[in-house]
Design an enzyme around this catalytic site. Structure first.
Site, PDB file in Angstrom:
ATOM      1  CD  GLU A  87      -3.188   1.003   0.222  1.00  0.00           C
ATOM      2  OE1 GLU A  87      -2.418   1.559  -0.469  1.00  0.00           O
ATOM      3  OE2 GLU A  87      -4.137   0.991   0.823  1.00  0.00           O
ATOM      4  CG  ASP A  88      -1.084   4.737  -1.368  1.00  0.00           C
ATOM      5  OD1 ASP A  88      -1.802   4.200  -0.559  1.00  0.00           O
ATOM      6  OD2 ASP A  88      -1.429   5.728  -2.077  1.00  0.00           O
ATOM      7  CG  ASP A 104      -5.586   8.869   6.503  1.00  0.00           C
ATOM      8  OD1 ASP A 104      -5.040   9.246   7.582  1.00  0.00           O
ATOM      9  OD2 ASP A 104      -6.281   9.376   5.766  1.00  0.00           O
ATOM     10  CG  PHE A 115      -3.192  15.738   1.829  1.00  0.00           C
ATOM     11  CD1 PHE A 115      -4.101  14.581   1.930  1.00  0.00           C
ATOM     12  CD2 PHE A 115      -2.804  16.135   0.534  1.00  0.00           C
ATOM     13  CE1 PHE A 115      -4.461  14.206   0.745  1.00  0.00           C
ATOM     14  CE2 PHE A 115      -3.416  15.455  -0.445  1.00  0.00           C
ATOM     15  CZ  PHE A 115      -4.191  14.242  -0.733  1.00  0.00           C
ATOM     16  NE  ARG A 117      -2.616   8.835  -8.794  1.00  0.00           N
ATOM     17  CZ  ARG A 117      -3.047   8.262  -7.584  1.00  0.00           C
ATOM     18  NH1 ARG A 117      -2.373   7.886  -6.587  1.00  0.00           N
ATOM     19  NH2 ARG A 117      -4.380   8.117  -7.772  1.00  0.00           N
TER      20      ARG A 117
HETATM   21  P1  IMP Z   1      -7.258   4.697   4.850  1.00  0.00           P
HETATM   22  O1  IMP Z   1      -8.371   3.926   4.046  1.00  0.00           O
HETATM   23  O2  IMP Z   1      -8.012   5.886   5.463  1.00  0.00           O
HETATM   24  O3  IMP Z   1      -5.952   4.053   5.222  1.00  0.00           O
HETATM   25  O4  IMP Z   1      -6.918   5.601   3.528  1.00  0.00           O
HETATM   26  C1  IMP Z   1      -5.870   5.152   2.669  1.00  0.00           C
HETATM   27  C2  IMP Z   1      -6.078   5.840   1.128  1.00  0.00           C
HETATM   28  O5  IMP Z   1      -6.310   7.387   1.451  1.00  0.00           O
HETATM   29  C3  IMP Z   1      -4.500   5.690   0.437  1.00  0.00           C
HETATM   30  O6  IMP Z   1      -4.480   4.482  -0.128  1.00  0.00           O
HETATM   31  C4  IMP Z   1      -4.546   7.042  -0.022  1.00  0.00           C
HETATM   32  O7  IMP Z   1      -5.130   6.968  -1.384  1.00  0.00           O
HETATM   33  C5  IMP Z   1      -5.419   8.001   0.600  1.00  0.00           C
HETATM   34  N1  IMP Z   1      -4.552   8.697   1.423  1.00  0.00           N
HETATM   35  C6  IMP Z   1      -4.680   8.863   2.924  1.00  0.00           C
HETATM   36  N2  IMP Z   1      -3.757   9.722   3.194  1.00  0.00           N
HETATM   37  C7  IMP Z   1      -3.073  10.595   2.091  1.00  0.00           C
HETATM   38  C8  IMP Z   1      -2.345  11.738   1.867  1.00  0.00           C
HETATM   39  O8  IMP Z   1      -1.780  12.269   2.875  1.00  0.00           O
HETATM   40  N3  IMP Z   1      -2.029  11.863   0.404  1.00  0.00           N
HETATM   41  C9  IMP Z   1      -2.569  11.416  -0.583  1.00  0.00           C
HETATM   42  N4  IMP Z   1      -3.420  10.361  -0.344  1.00  0.00           N
HETATM   43  C10 IMP Z   1      -3.681   9.754   0.940  1.00  0.00           C
HETATM   44 MG    MG Z   2      -4.617   4.929  -2.501  1.00  0.00          MG
END
Ligand code: IMP
Ligand code: MG
Length: 180
Positions: free
Chosen positions: A102-103, A106, A155, A168
């Site tokens: 995963e990138d 969050d 962010f 990206r």
């Molecule tokens: P989660 O489901 O809340 O863990 O969010 C995961 C997804 O939210 C990641 O795969 C990203 O696509 C997006 N995301 C969360 N934080 C950031 C950020 O700081 N920059 C860009 N994308 C983010």
């Molecule tokens: Mg993502």
């Protein structure tokens, strides 16, 4: 490194690409050691992980496969809230050692919805490798097994991460800053 503008917002340098490459190489070395003889299957989550996944995979020194899936979330379609569906999970995962790539983790919502779907196919093991983690933003109980960098709840863009689809392509990581 100078600050950049992505759409209407400004971002300042946060982690330089040489530092990212160094850390990703360390993760690759650790994973290669842990997965000796296990023929792991890396599962990259699109879109955000494509750059991290390709750099990480090139640092893997044991036999391994890689595939990508896209998770689509639907809002308000069921009484339980969002439903996340995997698109393109064509590989047989039953009995395989899976490393989700995963990138960023969050809130943890994306992976906490996907993990039960994956577990229902009875993989031999599942671990999570992420480029970034925001530990203080976590709302769902998802912890990475291999993490590039833990960052504050700010962010960020670059190295695969986007703001409304853009940003990206920057090799370095940038963090949102105040305009002026
Ligand atoms: P989660 O489901 O809340 O863990 O969010 C995961 C997804 O939210 C990641 O795969 C990203 O696509 C997006 N995301 C969360 N934080 C950031 C950020 O700081 N920059 C860009 N994308 C983010
Ligand atoms: Mg993502």
């Amino acid at each position: 490194m100078a600050r950049i503008k992505v759409l209407d917002k400004y971002f300042e340098p946060c982690i330089a690409n040489d530092k990212i490459q160094q850390r990703v190489a360390e993760l690759g070395t650790a994973i290669s050691k842990d997965y000796e003889g296990l023929n792991p299957l890396f599962l990259g989550i699109l879109n955000g992980s494509f750059i991290f996944a390709s750099d990480l995979f090139r640092n893997i020194s044991v036999p391994a496969e890689i595939s990508f899936i896209k998770l689509v979330s639907y809002k308000g379609t069921t009484s339980t809230g969002n439903v996340i569906t995997s698109i393109g999970l064509e590989e047989q995962v039953t009995g395989r050692h899976i490393i989700i790539t995963e990138d960023i983790i969050d809130t943890g919502k994306t992976l906490s919805s996907f993990l039960p779907q994956l577990m229902s196919q009875q993989p031999a093991s599942v671990k999570i490798a992420c480029f970034l983690s925001k530990p203080t933003a976590r709302q769902f109980d998802v912890q990475p097994d291999y993490c590039g960098f833990a960052i504050p709840d700010d962010f960020v863009v670059g190295y695969g991460l986007d703001y409304d689809g853009f940003g990206r392509n920057y090799p370095d990581l940038y963090v949102l800053c105040s305009p002026q």
